[in-house]
Design an enzyme around this catalytic site. Structure first.
Site, PDB file in Angstrom:
ATOM      1  CB  VAL A  92      -3.812  -7.682  -1.521  1.00  0.00           C
ATOM      2  CG1 VAL A  92      -3.256  -8.062  -2.885  1.00  0.00           C
ATOM      3  CG2 VAL A  92      -2.691  -7.674  -0.479  1.00  0.00           C
ATOM      4  CB  THR A 121      -0.924   0.008   1.222  1.00  0.00           C
ATOM      5  OG1 THR A 121      -1.712  -1.183   1.228  1.00  0.00           O
ATOM      6  CG2 THR A 121      -1.850   1.228   1.198  1.00  0.00           C
ATOM      7  CB  VAL A 130      -9.628   1.516  -4.966  1.00  0.00           C
ATOM      8  CG1 VAL A 130     -10.670   0.584  -4.357  1.00  0.00           C
ATOM      9  CG2 VAL A 130     -10.198   2.184  -6.211  1.00  0.00           C
ATOM     10  CE  LYS A 131      -5.338  -2.169   1.617  1.00  0.00           C
ATOM     11  NZ  LYS A 131      -3.955  -2.663   1.564  1.00  0.00           N
ATOM     12  CG  LEU A 132      -4.171   4.845   0.010  1.00  0.00           C
ATOM     13  CD1 LEU A 132      -3.470   6.058  -0.591  1.00  0.00           C
ATOM     14  CD2 LEU A 132      -3.508   4.440   1.320  1.00  0.00           C
TER      15      LEU A 132
END
Length: 260
Positions: free
Chosen positions: A119, A94, A168-170
């Site tokens: 992920v 990340t 999107v992950k954050l």
């Protein structure tokens, strides 16, 4: 297709196990030699990132933060010093979206590409092969990586151009942190009202107020019975959110920062 993987710690190791279990010829490297020992005899152990890059078609990177990713990809004796044309480097760490775009530009000069593929789900879901993989990058590179991602992920979403997977992950991590801060408050308020932790946890876990963050916190307080102590990686990810467009001053960022 020959697969490489840099970083075989808590998250990376079970991902590599899934790749090996699917039958892909795999080469691994880690800055801590001890991390690669469990793979001896099953995977090739590279002497360095540049050597690994020279022998693989798709390379996953799962290390700590922006500086670490930049070092193993573009630093001295990094992947780009040895990578062969056509290789795809997938950043599973990340990081900031900007870093992935920076590395993508550097990779193009070497005839290869970068996708960002952070992920979600943690080590246990990696072992089960049920991670969520959020992939940003050009369609051809994403398609080339998909068979590898399918070994450890059950939900693989193409999010758009390079950097969008990290965005999107954050957002995902910020939302989890915000929900966690509310869960901490909920248990505090219940205690002040004389309601037991186990009672509240049982009701909320199956009620309309449930969330993964709530269930995570309920399990923690019932087993560990201690104050919430965010991990360094938790802090790192939340602070990366501050650099996203529109996040500064947002209610989501403020709520996400509360447990810190």
């Amino acid at each position: 297709m020959d697969i490489g993987f840099v970083g075989v710690g808590v998250q990376g190791a079970p991902m590599v196990e899934r790749i090996l279990g699917a039958g892909f010829p795999t080469t691994v490297w880690a800055r801590r030699e001890a991390s690669t020992r469990p793979f001896a005899g099953r995977a090739r152990i590279a002497a360095g990132a540049a050597e690994l890059g020279a022998s693989c078609d798709v390379v996953g990177v799962c290390v700590w933060d922006d500086d670490d990713v930049r070092e193993v990809v573009a630093g001295r004796d990094g992947l780009l010093d040895g990578v062969r044309p056509g290789t795809v480097i997938a950043v599973h760490s990340t990081t900031s979206p900007e870093l992935c775009r920076e590395l993508g530009a550097a990779a193009l000069d070497r005839g290869c590409t970068v996708v960002d593929a952070p992920v979600s789900g943690g080590a246990e879901r990696a072992r089960l092969g049920t991670l969520v993989v959020m992939v940003g990058g050009d369609d051809e590179s994403v398609a080339r990586c998909r068979p590898v991602f399918e070994t450890f992920g059950s939900t693989i979403v193409s999010t758009g151009p390079l950097g969008s997977g990290q965005t999107v992950k954050l957002i995902n991590n910020a939302l989890f942190a915000a929900q966690l801060s509310l869960a901490v408050d909920a248990f505090r308020l219940a205690e002040e009202a004389g309601i037991g932790k186990a009672t509240l946890g049982e009701c909320l876990s199956e009620g309309s107020g449930s969330s993964r963050a709530l269930r995570f916190h309920a399990q923690r307080v019932l087993v560990e019975d201690g104050p919430f102590a965010p991990s360094p990686i938790f802090r790192k990810d939340v602070e990366l959110c501050a650099g996203l467009p529109g996040f500064a001053g947002s209610a989501l960022l403020a709520a996400a920062r509360r447990p810190l």
